[in-house]
Scaffold this motif. Structure first.
Motif, PDB file in Angstrom:
ATOM      1  N   LEU A   1      44.589 101.985 -26.632  1.00 47.70           N
ATOM      2  CA  LEU A   1      46.000 101.078 -26.278  1.00 47.70           C
ATOM      3  C   LEU A   1      46.649 102.304 -25.389  1.00 47.70           C
ATOM      4  CD1 LEU A   1      46.598  99.110 -28.648  1.00 47.70           C
ATOM      5  CD2 LEU A   1      47.432 100.915 -29.393  1.00 47.70           C
ATOM      6  N   LYS A   2      47.178 101.212 -24.440  1.00 43.85           N
ATOM      7  CA  LYS A   2      48.619 102.047 -23.358  1.00 43.85           C
ATOM      8  C   LYS A   2      49.515 101.917 -24.375  1.00 43.85           C
ATOM      9  CE  LYS A   2      45.244 102.101 -19.482  1.00 43.85           C
ATOM     10  NZ  LYS A   2      44.608 101.437 -20.457  1.00 43.85           N
ATOM     11  N   VAL A   3      50.353 102.869 -23.754  1.00 41.40           N
ATOM     12  CA  VAL A   3      51.730 102.925 -23.607  1.00 41.40           C
ATOM     13  C   VAL A   3      52.541 101.468 -24.055  1.00 41.40           C
ATOM     14  CG1 VAL A   3      54.277 104.326 -23.370  1.00 41.40           C
ATOM     15  CG2 VAL A   3      51.614 105.331 -23.761  1.00 41.40           C
ATOM     16  N   SER A   4      52.675 101.412 -22.434  1.00 38.52           N
ATOM     17  CA  SER A   4      52.520  99.658 -22.372  1.00 38.52           C
ATOM     18  C   SER A   4      52.689  99.229 -23.475  1.00 38.52           C
ATOM     19  CB  SER A   4      52.024  99.108 -20.424  1.00 38.52           C
ATOM     20  OG  SER A   4      50.736  99.167 -20.693  1.00 38.52           O
TER      21      SER A   4
ATOM     22  N   LEU B   1      53.773 105.562 -33.427  1.00 39.53           N
ATOM     23  CA  LEU B   1      53.035 105.170 -34.734  1.00 39.53           C
ATOM     24  C   LEU B   1      52.629 103.882 -35.080  1.00 39.53           C
ATOM     25  CD1 LEU B   1      52.691 108.828 -36.104  1.00 39.53           C
ATOM     26  CD2 LEU B   1      50.821 107.472 -35.211  1.00 39.53           C
ATOM     27  N   THR B   2      53.976 103.255 -35.239  1.00 42.66           N
ATOM     28  CA  THR B   2      54.520 102.251 -36.541  1.00 42.66           C
ATOM     29  C   THR B   2      53.700 100.630 -35.752  1.00 42.66           C
ATOM     30  OG1 THR B   2      55.893 102.438 -37.452  1.00 42.66           O
ATOM     31  CG2 THR B   2      55.256 100.317 -37.819  1.00 42.66           C
ATOM     32  N   ALA B   3      53.985 100.756 -34.239  1.00 38.62           N
ATOM     33  CA  ALA B   3      53.307  99.550 -33.305  1.00 38.62           C
ATOM     34  C   ALA B   3      52.022 100.148 -32.926  1.00 38.62           C
ATOM     35  CB  ALA B   3      53.756 100.003 -31.801  1.00 38.62           C
ATOM     36  N   ALA B   4      51.641 101.475 -33.277  1.00 37.35           N
ATOM     37  CA  ALA B   4      50.220 101.443 -33.042  1.00 37.35           C
ATOM     38  C   ALA B   4      49.057 101.470 -34.145  1.00 37.35           C
ATOM     39  CB  ALA B   4      49.524 103.618 -32.720  1.00 37.35           C
TER      40      ALA B   4
ATOM     41  N   VAL C   1      48.090 105.964 -25.773  1.00 33.27           N
ATOM     42  CA  VAL C   1      48.420 106.152 -26.903  1.00 33.27           C
ATOM     43  C   VAL C   1      48.769 107.423 -27.558  1.00 33.27           C
ATOM     44  CG1 VAL C   1      49.888 105.522 -29.027  1.00 33.27           C
ATOM     45  CG2 VAL C   1      49.903 103.796 -27.684  1.00 33.27           C
ATOM     46  N   HIS C   2      46.897 107.731 -27.555  1.00 30.64           N
ATOM     47  CA  HIS C   2      46.514 108.841 -28.086  1.00 30.64           C
ATOM     48  C   HIS C   2      47.095 110.013 -27.105  1.00 30.64           C
ATOM     49  CE1 HIS C   2      43.050 111.770 -28.333  1.00 30.64           C
ATOM     50  NE2 HIS C   2      43.020 111.463 -29.954  1.00 30.64           N
ATOM     51  N   ARG C   3      47.236 109.856 -26.194  1.00 30.85           N
ATOM     52  CA  ARG C   3      47.413 110.723 -25.444  1.00 30.85           C
ATOM     53  C   ARG C   3      48.843 110.848 -25.434  1.00 30.85           C
ATOM     54  NH1 ARG C   3      47.232 115.866 -23.296  1.00 30.85           N
ATOM     55  NH2 ARG C   3      48.232 116.468 -21.104  1.00 30.85           N
ATOM     56  N   ALA C   4      49.673 110.196 -25.667  1.00 30.70           N
ATOM     57  CA  ALA C   4      51.153 110.200 -25.915  1.00 30.70           C
ATOM     58  C   ALA C   4      51.759 110.980 -27.095  1.00 30.70           C
ATOM     59  CB  ALA C   4      51.497 108.735 -25.604  1.00 30.70           C
ATOM     60  N   LEU C   5      50.532 111.194 -28.558  1.00 34.37           N
ATOM     61  CA  LEU C   5      50.975 111.069 -29.231  1.00 34.37           C
ATOM     62  C   LEU C   5      50.600 112.582 -29.632  1.00 34.37           C
ATOM     63  CD1 LEU C   5      49.056 108.930 -31.932  1.00 34.37           C
ATOM     64  CD2 LEU C   5      51.882 109.337 -31.630  1.00 34.37           C
ATOM     65  N   GLU C   6      49.631 112.916 -28.731  1.00 35.11           N
ATOM     66  CA  GLU C   6      49.127 114.516 -28.161  1.00 35.11           C
ATOM     67  C   GLU C   6      50.122 115.441 -27.749  1.00 35.11           C
ATOM     68  OE1 GLU C   6      44.484 114.659 -27.601  1.00 35.11           O
ATOM     69  OE2 GLU C   6      45.753 115.254 -25.463  1.00 35.11           O
ATOM     70  N   LEU C   7      51.352 114.516 -26.488  1.00 29.47           N
ATOM     71  CA  LEU C   7      52.395 115.532 -25.531  1.00 29.47           C
ATOM     72  C   LEU C   7      53.058 115.651 -26.395  1.00 29.47           C
ATOM     73  CD1 LEU C   7      51.826 113.094 -22.384  1.00 29.47           C
ATOM     74  CD2 LEU C   7      51.402 115.699 -23.146  1.00 29.47           C
TER      75      LEU C   7
ATOM     76  N   ARG D   1      40.068 104.939 -33.264  1.00 26.64           N
ATOM     77  CA  ARG D   1      39.359 105.008 -31.990  1.00 26.64           C
ATOM     78  C   ARG D   1      40.700 103.870 -30.983  1.00 26.64           C
ATOM     79  NH1 ARG D   1      34.427 102.874 -35.256  1.00 26.64           N
ATOM     80  NH2 ARG D   1      33.267 105.215 -35.115  1.00 26.64           N
ATOM     81  N   ARG D   2      41.258 103.140 -32.162  1.00 27.75           N
ATOM     82  CA  ARG D   2      42.532 102.311 -31.292  1.00 27.75           C
ATOM     83  C   ARG D   2      43.305 103.048 -30.702  1.00 27.75           C
ATOM     84  NH1 ARG D   2      45.836  99.505 -33.131  1.00 27.75           N
ATOM     85  NH2 ARG D   2      45.982  97.737 -32.044  1.00 27.75           N
TER      86      ARG D   2
END
Ligand SMILES: Nc1ncnc2c1ncn2[C@@H]1O[C@H](COP(=O)(O)OP(=O)(O)OP(=O)(O)O)[C@@H](O)[C@H]1O
Length: 334
Positions: free
Chosen positions: A262-265, A323-326, A290-296, A257-258
């Motif tokens: 969570l934003k890429v920034s 992934l580690t940071a998220a 981050v969810h969208r970034a991972l998807e891309l 869920r996070r």
């Protein structure tokens, strides 16, 4: 001078040690609850059944009179103020909607403006404006009756009606509870868009933690006996649950869920600005989740993301670092 706590400058709703003891009940429904809700904030009250959410909400517009404590709205102590004028400044939306079946949609929406003496033509215009605002075509709906509308449409009319007198505060009790999950999600998203433009102070009750995480600027998680277990942003609650009760309540899906909050920034902030560049990176906006970034990244097969780009100022993050940071719960606090 009294040494009792006072609301801060930007408080719209301030509860000071509020309790409710219903007659004949062994235990208080709400006990010594204090909380401050800021102007323009969307706060969601969530928690297990019977923990006092609805009682708390209804004490704000005094549909339930507190046994003890004080309530302030916009800096004024309204604990004993005139109830009618108090409620005029507070819209109220409930799950059962409560549209009057013999009145048209326009007349249902304009009930309060009518009570306040607004002229017929102005009421009609206001009803049309509000229908538009909640995503219903006025030309189609204004003259219809409640039973001619779907559950989701009726719920939108309920929201329009609550907004009719342009109250600074809205209280909503399970407003999306009676519709099916797909309509529910659509209504939630529409409501978020609406709130971005009207910026009311909203307090909403739900028992659905996902709804709370999706909608709230801050979430108040109530434990048994109205204990305020945690009152914080969705991201902070998911990142740092206050105790085992909160951890159990949000359930096992917290890390995933996070990613949607969570934003890429946020993630980039925990890396040095000179991370090595990647040959095969996909460009992502810093404000993207981050969810969208991972998807891309996953969809494109790229090694990671490239953020920025103009003037050679790009920053790179490979998939593993992302992934580690998220997954670091304590690094990110909004
Ligand atoms: N009118 C009432 N008279 C007596 N007891 C009441 C009344 N309304 C609520 N209660 C009791 O007060 C406690 C808190 O109820 P409340 O409806 O505020 O909880 P809630 O968290 O909103 O619950 P739910 O999620 O099930 O709606 C419960 O134990 C309930 O039985």
């Amino acid at each position: 001078m009294s040494d009792r706590p006072a609301p801060s400058q930007d408080a719209m709703i301030f509860l000071d040690g509020v309790s409710k003891h219903y007659p004949g009940q062994a235990k208080a429904a709400v006990s010594e609850l204090s909380m401050e809700i800021k102007r323009g904030e969307f706060v969601v009250l969530v928690g297990p059944s019977g923990c006092g959410k609805t009682t708390t909400l209804r004490m704000i517009n005094r549909l339930v009179e507190p046994t003890r404590g004080r309530i302030f709205i916009d800096g004024k102590d309204v604990t004993h103020a005139d109830v009618d004028s108090l409620r005029r400044g507070i819209g109220y939306v409930i799950q059962q909607i409560g549209l009057l079946p013999h009145l048209t949609i326009a007349d249902n929406i304009a009930l309060v403006p009518k009570m306040l003496g607004m002229k017929r033509t102005d009421r009609r215009r206001r009803a049309e404006e509000l229908l538009e605002l909640v995503g219903l075509d006025p030309a189609v709906h204004v003259g219809r009756y409640p039973k001619q509308l779907s559950g989701g449409q009726q719920q939108r009319v309920g929201v329009a009606r609550a907004l009719a007198a342009d109250p600074p505060v809205m209280l909503m009790d399970e407003p999306f509870g009676a519709v099916d999950p797909i309509v529910r999600e659509k209504l939630q998203m529409e409501f978020l868009r609406l709130q971005a433009s009207i910026r009311k102070t909203i307090v909403m009750v739900t028992h659905d933690i996902d709804e709370a995480l999706r909608l709230g600027d801050r979430i108040a998680i109530f434990g048994p006996g109205s204990r305020l277990a945690q009152f914080d942003t969705p991201l902070a609650i998911l990142s740092n649950p206050a105790d085992d009760f909160v951890r159990d309540f949000i359930g096992s899906g917290a890390p995933v869920r996070r990613l949607s909050l969570l934003k890429v920034s946020d993630v980039l902030a925990s890396f040095p600005s000179d991370m090595p560049s990647l040959a095969n990176a996909i460009e992502v906006d810093a404000g993207e989740t981050v969810h969208r970034a991972l998807e891309l990244v996953l969809a494109s097969g790229a090694e990671g993301i490239e953020v920025g780009g103009a003037g050679g100022t790009s920053r790179y993050l490979d998939l593993q670092s992302l992934l580690t940071a998220a997954a670091q719960p304590t690094k990110v606090l909004s």
